[in-house]
Scaffold this active site. Sequence first.
Site, PDB file in Angstrom:
ATOM      1  N   ARG A 216       0.884  -1.182   0.000  1.00  0.00           N
ATOM      2  CA  ARG A 216       0.000   0.000   0.000  1.00  0.00           C
ATOM      3  C   ARG A 216       0.910   1.218   0.000  1.00  0.00           C
ATOM      4  NH1 ARG A 216      -5.371   1.408   3.387  1.00  0.00           N
ATOM      5  NH2 ARG A 216      -6.132   0.066   1.725  1.00  0.00           N
TER       6      ARG A 216
ATOM      7  N   HIS B 204      -7.298   0.898  -6.576  1.00  0.00           N
ATOM      8  CA  HIS B 204      -7.523   0.006  -5.426  1.00  0.00           C
ATOM      9  C   HIS B 204      -8.204  -1.273  -5.932  1.00  0.00           C
ATOM     10  CE1 HIS B 204      -7.803  -1.269  -1.418  1.00  0.00           C
ATOM     11  NE2 HIS B 204      -8.695  -0.425  -0.927  1.00  0.00           N
TER      12      HIS B 204
ATOM     13  N   GLN C  16     -10.157  -3.882  -3.681  1.00  0.00           N
ATOM     14  CA  GLN C  16     -11.455  -3.374  -3.232  1.00  0.00           C
ATOM     15  C   GLN C  16     -12.539  -3.630  -4.272  1.00  0.00           C
ATOM     16  OE1 GLN C  16     -12.221  -1.591  -0.175  1.00  0.00           O
ATOM     17  NE2 GLN C  16     -14.216  -2.227  -0.932  1.00  0.00           N
TER      18      GLN C  16
ATOM     19  N   ASP D 141     -17.414   7.394  -1.747  1.00  0.00           N
ATOM     20  CA  ASP D 141     -16.209   7.208  -0.933  1.00  0.00           C
ATOM     21  C   ASP D 141     -15.937   8.529  -0.219  1.00  0.00           C
ATOM     22  OD1 ASP D 141     -13.845   6.183   0.143  1.00  0.00           O
ATOM     23  OD2 ASP D 141     -12.705   6.312  -1.719  1.00  0.00           O
TER      24      ASP D 141
ATOM     25  N   CYS E 127     -16.417   1.714   0.315  1.00  0.00           N
ATOM     26  CA  CYS E 127     -15.269   0.859   0.669  1.00  0.00           C
ATOM     27  C   CYS E 127     -14.852   0.988   2.123  1.00  0.00           C
ATOM     28  CB  CYS E 127     -14.097   1.161  -0.256  1.00  0.00           C
ATOM     29  SG  CYS E 127     -13.417   2.824  -0.057  1.00  0.00           S
TER      30      CYS E 127
ATOM     31  N   ARG F 108     -13.714  -8.354   1.292  1.00  0.00           N
ATOM     32  CA  ARG F 108     -12.299  -8.132   0.990  1.00  0.00           C
ATOM     33  C   ARG F 108     -11.514  -9.412   1.242  1.00  0.00           C
ATOM     34  NH1 ARG F 108     -10.075  -3.107   1.208  1.00  0.00           N
ATOM     35  NH2 ARG F 108      -8.241  -4.240   0.500  1.00  0.00           N
TER      36      ARG F 108
HETATM   37  N1   CP Z   1     -11.271  -0.094   2.178  1.00  0.00           N
HETATM   38  C1   CP Z   1     -10.007  -0.163   2.618  1.00  0.00           C
HETATM   39  O1   CP Z   1      -9.046  -0.402   1.859  1.00  0.00           O
HETATM   40  O2   CP Z   1      -9.873  -0.001   3.954  1.00  0.00           O
HETATM   41  P1   CP Z   1      -8.520   0.144   4.778  1.00  0.00           P
HETATM   42  O3   CP Z   1      -7.923   1.480   4.421  1.00  0.00           O
HETATM   43  O4   CP Z   1      -8.943   0.061   6.214  1.00  0.00           O
HETATM   44  O5   CP Z   1      -7.583  -0.967   4.394  1.00  0.00           O
HETATM   45  N1  NVA Z   2     -10.056   6.838  -1.501  1.00  0.00           N
HETATM   46  C1  NVA Z   2      -9.649   6.346  -0.202  1.00  0.00           C
HETATM   47  C2  NVA Z   2      -9.850   4.873  -0.088  1.00  0.00           C
HETATM   48  C3  NVA Z   2      -9.538   4.296   1.256  1.00  0.00           C
HETATM   49  C4  NVA Z   2      -9.671   2.819   1.321  1.00  0.00           C
HETATM   50  C5  NVA Z   2      -8.202   6.718   0.065  1.00  0.00           C
HETATM   51  O1  NVA Z   2      -7.384   6.562  -0.839  1.00  0.00           O
HETATM   52  O2  NVA Z   2      -7.916   7.189   1.153  1.00  0.00           O
END
Ligand code: CP
Ligand code: NVA
Length: 331
Positions: free
Chosen positions: A129, A156, A159, A247, A288, A316
């Site tokens: 990540r 992502h 997701q 989101d 998400c 997930r």
């Molecule tokens: N939706 C998602 O990726 O959540 P986290 O940031 O908690 O991993």
């Molecule tokens: N768009 C959000 C998604 C989190 C899972 C971010 O990137 O923070």
Amino acid sequence: MNAPDFATADFSQGLAAKERHFLELDQIPAEALRRIVDEAQRRKRARLGAPKGLRDDRLGLTAPLEGRALAMVFEKPSTRTRVSFDMAMRQLGGETLVLNAQDLQLGRGESVSDTAQVLSGYVDGVMLRTFRPETLAEMAEHATVPVINGLTDRSHPCQILADILTFEEARGPIKGARLAWTGDGNNVAATFVQAAAAFEFELAIACPPELDPDPTIVAAARDRGAQVEILRDAAAAVAGADAVITDTWLSMNDPQDVRESRHRALQPYQVDAALMAKAKADAIFLHCLPAHRGEEATAEVMDGSQSVIFTEAENRMHAQKAILLWCFGAL
Ligand code: CP
Ligand code: NVA
């Protein structure tokens, strides 16, 4: 050194036969994505009511990742990605290491390529990540084990496969369905755009022009036949939709000082009961998470009867089990 471009690079060179990276949905054949979602559903059904810590081979399934270790490198916080990958690996017989990038020499400037080669000597796979998609590309270019995209500023994909699983459980085949996104055209929205081509659903996105999804992703998806509309009116996007999706208004890569202007720009895109009522009567609401009730969606919608957000979060884990099997050549 510049990281290779996702659209053109072959990242698979260092991998053993049958092993694959999971980086961007538009790099993976539609047939493979379909197989991943189907396998996730099959394994989820077989686990119904079973203790979460039980390995899949105790349930009449296989657990082919015994002896495999996945390193999870986080440059940003996570609840779902972190815990769902950890449990996914355990259920498949494997193990995980959770690595905060700030605790690695990566956080002090060790190169991504050296980190990729070092990690490849210890573990069988890397989930990353990160902020910049170039970091993910560089990790995949230099790792000799599968690399999984656990979210970048660009996309992502884990997701969205979980979201497709969630949609299909609630509403049946996604092919030909109409999905509406309202709010920031961020990394999650852009990944829905990529998925629209592979899974052949219609996607209507409503957002202010300055928050449009990445135009290169939209153009590439349209070239592959995706039906993606970008609108300015949330009600028009949601009209007749099978799913309404939003989101957070401020993503992890966004600076805090845009907070006020974002809120002003995105208020007309909030999902409330009146907007939900414009979708089909049996439409589902997806998010998400993490969510901010009263901002991108009202509490009434988030916790209402059409919301499937906690099934989506659970999914997930199921989706990632199938992604892991595919990466390790076991699917
Ligand atoms: N939706 C998602 O990726 O959540 P986290 O940031 O908690 O991993
Ligand atoms: N768009 C959000 C998604 C989190 C899972 C971010 O990137 O923070």
